[in-house]
Motif scaffolding. Structure first.
Motif, PDB file in Angstrom:
ATOM      1  N   MET A   1       6.500 -57.073  -5.387  1.00  0.00           N
ATOM      2  CA  MET A   1       7.586 -58.001  -5.651  1.00  0.00           C
ATOM      3  C   MET A   1       6.977 -59.379  -5.847  1.00  0.00           C
ATOM      4  N   GLU A 138       5.852 -61.788  -1.934  1.00  0.00           N
ATOM      5  CA  GLU A 138       5.047 -60.557  -1.996  1.00  0.00           C
ATOM      6  C   GLU A 138       5.151 -59.794  -0.678  1.00  0.00           C
ATOM      7  N   GLU A 170       1.536 -54.670  -2.599  1.00  0.00           N
ATOM      8  CA  GLU A 170       2.140 -55.950  -2.193  1.00  0.00           C
ATOM      9  C   GLU A 170       1.366 -56.581  -1.036  1.00  0.00           C
ATOM     10  N   HIS A 173      -1.436 -58.315  -2.620  1.00  0.00           N
ATOM     11  CA  HIS A 173      -1.008 -59.557  -3.282  1.00  0.00           C
ATOM     12  C   HIS A 173      -0.760 -60.653  -2.241  1.00  0.00           C
ATOM     13  N   TRP A 247      -2.977 -58.184 -12.032  1.00  0.00           N
ATOM     14  CA  TRP A 247      -1.992 -58.295 -10.956  1.00  0.00           C
ATOM     15  C   TRP A 247      -0.597 -57.969 -11.493  1.00  0.00           C
ATOM     16  N   GLU A 251       3.022 -55.248 -10.818  1.00  0.00           N
ATOM     17  CA  GLU A 251       4.468 -55.537 -10.777  1.00  0.00           C
ATOM     18  C   GLU A 251       5.204 -54.728 -11.852  1.00  0.00           C
TER      19      GLU A 251
HETATM   20 FE   LIG Z   1       3.405 -58.076  -5.904  1.00  0.00          FE
END
Ligand SMILES: [Fe+2]
Ligand SMILES: [Fe+2]
Length: 404
Positions: A1, A138, A170, A173, A247, A251
């Protein structure tokens, strides 16, 4: 996210056993905590340095954490109840996630600290805020996906494992962004965040709409920034943006998974209620992003972007992507849409200005009433603009197969 959507709701959580989030890793840094109120919290702790009391001010537009009805989720993903679940499609997606394309992508180098040391003045604070908000968003995804992975293990191990692998992404991230904060001698206390923040409850179907949009808008934000900085390297002031290309593919994959989940739940996509909710979530996500970013134009200008142009590009592209799955979307390419967004920005600026005055709370609230009414009326007018009928052509095939 990767983005935040707060006008309507909040996001997720995570148990902070993973060492990458342990504040002790950050040794001498200031640990920043986000409180669930707008009051300054007893926030920071440091080893060796005097702690500055740093709390992230929470507003309506702050990234939030979400929770859902996990029992209903279990029913939705029970293959004996829902015959629309295309297990072979989920198996294929699982293999994709297991491949773990970005396993070795998030490796830092000394450029980070050197670049951070060169960022000073107001841009430094804005950078920190960008890292904090992104990390929170994230992390919110991490918590929600982790819990879904845990709760669906028995009823649908394949879907559960995909959620667990998405939580892995996530976590990476969020961890990478938190390490970015360490370049600025800060660290988000994610363990505290997990426990202290309020979780917003969303029914599963709303989690699907909101999370799909969050993932796709996150993809478009990251790839747009990446492409812009590739073309304009003079604005590449901090190396984290170089990582956005791979990255954002994470997503994108997350969004595609939600797309498959929604196809497996055609009752969430094929009626008039679904159309109304689809438009509502599009509006919430787009407006939240636009208002947030317009409050932080210095950040986008600092990396050479025009904030409103950047946001409109992201909104238009996200909307086009979303139109492939949602049964209705907003007509964001109609100039009236942007005009109304800009009007909301003006009203929001006035609201922020009221909050910054020295008036007593009662007076502030009285001053806010007409502004909130004006904002609500703009939101409603935007929502009621003629929508675009959209959606996947194969839904018609799904309809007769609904099994409950
Ligand atoms: Fe993410
Ligand atoms: Fe994601």
């Amino acid at each position: 996210m990767a983005t935040e959507m707060a006008l309507v709701k909040p996001i997720s959580k995570f148990s902070c056993s993973t060492p990458i989030f342990s504040s002790s890793r950050y040794g001498k840094f200031t640990t920043v905590r986000m409180s669930s109120t707008s009051q300054p919290s007893p926030t920071t702790k440091t080893a060796g340095k005097k702690a500055s009391k740093t709390a992230i001010k929470e507003t309506l537009l702050t990234p939030r954490f979400y929770t859902t009805d996990f029992d209903e989720m279990e029913t939705l993903f029970n293959t004996e109840i829902n015959r629309n679940l295309n297990q072979s499609e989920f198996e294929a997606l699982l293999q994709e996630f297991k491949t773990d394309y970005n396993q070795t992508h998030f490796v830092r180098n000394k450029e980070f600290k050197e670049a951070a040391d060169k960022i000073d003045g107001p841009l430094r604070q804005i950078f920190v805020e960008f890292l904090e908000r992104s990390c929170t968003a994230e992390f919110s995804g991490f918590l929600l996906y982790k819990e879904l992975g845990r709760r669906l293990k028995k009823t649908n191990p394949v879907v559960a494992e995909i959620f667990s692998l998405m939580s892995r992404d996530e976590a990476r991230h969020a961890g990478f962004l938190n390490k970015g904060l360490s370049d600025f001698n800060l660290a988000l206390d994610l363990g505290f965040l997990t426990k202290a923040r309020k979780y917003t409850f969303f029914k599963p179907k709303f989690i699907f709409y909101a999370t799909y949009l969050s993932e796709k808008i996150g993809y478009w934000r990251y790839i747009t920034i990446y492409r812009h900085l590739k073309e304009n390297p003079e604005y590449q002031c901090y190396p984290i943006f170089k990582y956005f290309e791979n990255w954002c593919q994470d997503e994108n994959r997350h969004g595609d998974f939600f797309s498959a989940l929604m196809k497996a739940q055609p009752q969430f996509l094929n009626d008039w209620k679904a159309k109304l909710w689809s438009r509502f979530f599009c509006l919430s996500v787009y407006v939240t992003m636009y208002l947030n970013d317009c409050q932080r134009t210095a950040f986008y200008e600092g990396i050479g972007l025009n904030t409103k142009e950047f946001d409109m590009h992201v909104i238009i592209e996200t909307n086009r992507t979303t139109a492939r799955i949602f049964p209705a979307v907003l007509d964001v390419e109609n100039p009236e849409f942007k005009r109304r967004l800009d009007k909301m920005v003006e009203i929001n600026e006035q609201l922020v200005a009221v909050g910054e005055t020295d008036d007593i709370p009662l007076v502030k609230n009285l001053k806010r009433i007409p502004l909130i009414a004006a904002l609500a009326s703009e939101l409603l007018a935007t929502y009621l603009m003629p929508p675009i009928e959209s959606g996947s052509v194969d839904f018609a095939e799904f309809e007769p197969q609904l099994v409950y």
